[in-house]
Design a protein around this motif. Structure first.
Motif, short mmCIF file in Angstrom:
data_model
loop_
_atom_site.label_atom_id
_atom_site.label_comp_id
_atom_site.label_asym_id
_atom_site.label_seq_id
_atom_site.Cartn_x
_atom_site.Cartn_y
_atom_site.Cartn_z
N GLU A 49 0.91 -1.34 0.16
CA GLU A 49 0.12 -0.01 -0.15
C GLU A 49 0.81 1.29 0.10
O GLU A 49 2.03 1.26 0.47
N MET A 94 -1.78 3.89 2.98
CA MET A 94 -2.04 3.16 4.16
C MET A 94 -0.90 2.61 5.01
O MET A 94 -0.96 2.11 5.94
N GLN A 150 -10.60 1.99 -4.47
CA GLN A 150 -9.36 1.88 -3.29
C GLN A 150 -9.58 2.91 -2.35
O GLN A 150 -9.31 2.81 -1.12
N LYS A 151 -10.20 3.91 -2.60
CA LYS A 151 -10.64 5.02 -1.66
C LYS A 151 -11.48 4.55 -0.71
O LYS A 151 -11.45 4.50 0.62
N ARG A 188 -10.05 1.85 1.66
CA ARG A 188 -9.33 2.40 2.52
C ARG A 188 -10.12 3.04 3.75
O ARG A 188 -9.80 2.78 4.96
N ARG A 194 -10.19 1.08 7.42
CA ARG A 194 -9.69 2.06 8.37
C ARG A 194 -10.72 2.13 9.61
O ARG A 194 -10.44 1.90 10.78
#
Lengths: 415, 467
Positions: A234, A237, B418-419, B422, B426
């Motif tokens: 990544e 991240m 991808q955003k 994440r 998260r």
């Protein structure tokens, strides 16, 4: 009070002389090899007992302590001597001979360094308990155990305690029925049974739970590994993942200290598990003295009855002699006179014996009950302390958990 | 678009099988009704989530359209919830339906609130339709048909609840997606009564045209792609690696849950043992009972924590593990589109070569036999070839457009995915960490109150201080 090698306070009675005079500790443990009784090589552990006069330390000078080495079997010998010599005392127990109630990480091996260390602490605890006991602490054999390395064993054997031990132990193991046991002792014995049973159960359950908890923490270490690998693929991240992974590793590692501390708690419980045994031994000894008294009293009563029958000519008690004389004719008055005289002597002796035994019994009950009361207070105090220290351990564990997961949370939020 | 769709979550024997739609000649004709709908209304691009076909003529300009605004959240104009599972029993089967409630201010919806009931099959159908229409866009996965391990009963409460949450997330992902949320199929799904939906489902391209496309797609797949652009290769490598990591995390988390459950089993016996002990004691009875109470309370907290992991972290990890299968399929489809283009390019080149050689060769013998002049024959042949070439050129142009569209769509959706990934992961991990902190804080309070009660007792009795 005197601090007991990490296990809490010992209540020091007013009569104790020894701890006021000297500091006692079991400072080290060492492996030795030598030839045993059957001339075979064996490896064993010896423990260094250090003693130092109290005054010396308080004067500011710090002389080298006196010290000697003893092995576990010598501690056992000392304890057996105390058991026999002070039957009315609740004699402090030794740490366990073999590791029991283990959970997977702990080795059951007597040579394992963790086991040896915990045993060292347990032996020190034993000595301090004896040294603070109102009756046991002034014993000369105990004193020489602490101070005379050579020839101590011979001194113990010279007391002849083993002879007493044999007969007493035999009696203790035999089953006998007591007609009028002191109710308090009967209750105490029952309590001893319950205490032993419940502490065993608690130790078992605790060990299993510790095993599982270990698993929970250690699996989190896998998070550390995977986060680290993941962070490599990544871009944004990566940093957050990597640092979170470190906290997961820390979390996994923290369980080792947590469970080590809990072992101390388990040791405190174990001491009282073994104390339960000592308590029961005292109750059994009471039963024995009571039984011997009852036997003597019974014997006296039967002899008195025989005298009465002989005097009045009525036969109420069966005796082979009486029967045969009935069958084969009466005895001569001279014979009867002789018999009466013998009975009188026996009765006199019997009354003496009963008096003796009665006194013994009373003495035992008095002394034993004093020590049992002392023991009760000590137990209540120590176990309460143990529960409190358990709570403190849990709190510490929770605080560590809060810290780790807060840190991890921060790292995750940077993902 | 042609493209062979391989989707393991789709069952067969159902109109929801992902079938390539034949849209030859009309690259913009993704959802016919949608086009008309949008075309006839006065739509302005508000948050980029409505796809206005009338403004496009080429993939390039379409991509500009596709760039959705960062603040889509603030201008969210559709809210979808899935709840209220109910069991239905018929003569043939028993199944569960879920209530789907939609609240929206979008003009293409006839009303502002809708409530319908849908079953799992319907969700599968929707997913299939979206994949059909947009083979290189990334559709969020559906929960699996059956849980593999340990679950026998489909109608187990926990299973239904887990599925309900996953379906809820699925629809919300669709609603948040710039392209999918304006899909006509999505709209029908949210608004049509059960009967309407059934008849709508039955429409669609005929069986034969489906077969034709499938054959073409298989051919393309077998042929393979020759010049895959580097970025898609990188994407594939990433997906491979990510797939391993996420599946590891899924497994690790499940293992933690197992260990916690076993720990809980043992811990549950501790409290009662302390309580039993308290019955033999006098002075110690109180503290022992208190400790028993503390241990029992910690047990409850541990139970809660396990439930949290199960309900929150594991489903998210699991979904992203399923996502990787979707991603792999999308990349495969893109490859097939490229393979098709490459094949057509080759075929055209071959045809052109034929034409060039043909103009040099005179085959007189046969032609004089049939009574045509060489010139005539040549003309005829040239004419035929010219026609064929034109057709192939048109075909190739379409294939090229299709490829460019597919590539751009994938690139944009990849960024969006991808955003999203994440954000989702998260927040899932942050959430988990927070819950763990709460767990320890609660246990801490339990033991501190015990200490406090012991201290006040001790002070009352004039005993020693334990600091």
């Amino acid at each position: 009070g005197q601090f007991l090698g990490g296990l809490g306070f010992v209540m020091v009675e007013k009569g104790t002389s020894l701890l006021k005079m000297m500091e006692i500790s079991v400072a080290e443990a060492e492996k030795r090899t030598g030839k045993n009784a059957v001339n075979m090589q064996e490896t064993y552990t010896v423990y260094l007992i250090e003693t130092r006069p109290v005054d010396a330390a308080s004067e500011g000078t710090n002389p080298v302590p006196d010290s000697l080495w003893r092995r576990y079997s010598e501690f056992e010998l000392l304890r057996n001597y105390l058991l026999v010599t002070y039957p009315f005392s609740v004699v402090p127990p030794l740490p366990e001979k073999r590791a029991e109630f283990v959970w997977h990480k702990l080795s059951a091996d007597n040579m394992d360094p963790d086991f040896v260390e915990r045993r060292r602490v347990g032996l020190e605890n034993f000595l301090l308990r004896v040294a603070s006991h109102p009756d046991l602490s002034s014993d000369k054999i105990f004193y020489s155990f602490l101070t005379e390395e050579n020839g101590w064993k011979e001194t113990v054997f010279e007391t002849g305690f083993q002879a007493k031990a044999d007969s007493r132990l035999k009696a203790l193991n035999a089953t006998f029925r007591v007609k009028n046991p002191d109710k308090r002792f009967a209750e105490m014995k029952h309590y001893g049974d319950e205490l032993q049973s419940v502490i065993s159960q608690l130790l078992r359950v605790r060990a299993r739970a510790a095993d599982r908890l270990y698993g929970v923490y250690k699996v989190h270490g896998n998070y550390g590994r995977v986060f680290s690998e993941w962070s490599a693929i990544e871009k944004e991240m990566g940093d957050g993942l990597q640092s979170a992974g470190h906290h997961m590793d820390a979390y996994a590692a923290s369980v080792d200290d947590i469970l080590e501390e809990e072992e101390h708690y388990a040791d405190q419980l174990k001491e009282y598990l073994f104390y339960a045994d000592a308590l029961r031994a005292v109750c059994r000894k009471h039963e024995l003295t009571q039984y011997e008294l009852e036997m003597a009293a019974q014997d006296l009563t039967s002899k008195k009855q025989q005298r009465e029958e002989l005097a009045t000519g009525t036969i109420r008690t069966f005796s082979l002699k009486g029967m045969t004389s009935k069958l084969f004719g009466q005895e001569t008055p001279e014979q009867r006179e002789a018999k009466l005289k013998m009975l009188e002597t026996q009765i006199e002796e019997g009354e003496e014996l009963v008096k003796e035994r009665n006194a013994e019994c009373e003495e035992f009950v008095k002394s034993a009950w004093v020590d049992i009361e002392r023991f009760k207070e000590q137990k209540d105090h120590d176990l309460r302390e143990a529960l409190i220290s358990y709570a403190i351990m849990q709190i510490s564990m929770c605080k560590k958990g809060i810290q780790v997961w807060n840190n991890a949370k921060e790292c995750f939020s940077k993902m | 678009m042609s493209g062979f769709v391989v989707d393991s979550t789709v069952s067969s024997g159902n109109s929801s099988v992902a079938i390539p739609t034949d849209i030859s000649g009309q690259i913009l004709d993704l959802d016919e009704d949608d086009d008309l709908e949008v075309f006839s209304k006065d739509t302005t691009v508000t948050d980029g989530s409505s796809f206005n076909a009338s403004m496009q003529t080429s993939p390039a300009s379409m991509i500009n359209q596709y760039k959705f605004e960062e603040d889509a959240e603030d201008t969210k104009d559709i809210f979808v919830t899935v709840d209220n599972p109910e069991s239905h029993v018929t003569a043939i089967e028993t199944y569960i339906t879920y209530r789907v409630v939609t609240k929206t201010t979008r003009s293409e919806f006839d009303s502002s609130e809708f409530e319908v009931r849908r079953r799992y099959q319907d969700f599968l159908w929707l997913k299939g339709r979206l994949e059909e229409a947009h083979p290189t866009l990334i559709v969020h996965p559906l929960p699996e048909k059956f849980v593999v391990k340990g679950m026998v009963e489909r109608f187990n409460e926990d299973f239904i609840e887990t599925r309900r949450r996953a379906l809820h997330r699925f629809l919300n992902k669709i609603a948040e997606h710039p392209i999918f949320s304006s899909s006509e199929d999505f709209k029908i799904f949210l608004t049509a009564a059960s009967g309407e939906l059934t008849s709508y489902k039955k429409q669609g391209p005929g069986f034969l045209s489906r077969m034709g496309e499938t054959v073409k797609a298989v051919a393309a797949a077998v042929r393979g792609v020759r010049n895959r652009p580097q970025e898609f290769t990188e994407m594939q490598e990433y997906v491979e690696a990510f797939s391993q990591k996420i599946s590891s995390l899924d497994k690790v988390t499940q293992r933690i849950v197992r260990e916690q459950k076993e720990y809980l089993e043992e811990l549950k016996e501790c409290g009662p043992t302390y309580a039993l002990w308290s019955q033999s004691e006098e002075e110690l009875a109180e503290p022992l009972k208190d400790v028993a109470g503390c241990v029992d309370r910690c047990c409850k907290e541990t139970e809660e924590q396990v439930k949290n992991l199960n309900d929150n972290l594991i489903p998210v990890l699991h979904e992203y593990a399923l996502c990787t299968e979707t991603l792999k399929a999308v990349l495969r489809r893109r490859d097939n589109i490229q393979a098709d283009f490459e094949a057509k390019t080759e075929a055209l080149a071959t045809k052109k070569a034929d034409r060039d050689t043909e103009s040099k060769v005179l085959s007189l013998a046969w032609d004089s036999l049939v009574g045509r002049s060489p010139e005539e024959v040549k003309q005829q042949k040239q004419q035929t070839l010219k026609g064929e070439i034109k057709e192939m050129r048109d075909d190739l142009d379409k294939a090229e457009d299709r490829l460019e569209w597919a590539n751009n769509a994938l690139k944009s959706d990849w960024t969006r995915w991808q955003k999203d990934m994440r954000t989702d992961l998260r927040s899932a991990f942050v959430d988990t960490a927070e819950r763990n902190v709460n767990y320890y804080e609660k246990c801490l309070a339990v033991w501190e109150s015990f200490l406090h009660s012991q201290r006040t007792d001790a002070e009352g009795n004039g005993n020693v201080d334990f600091s």
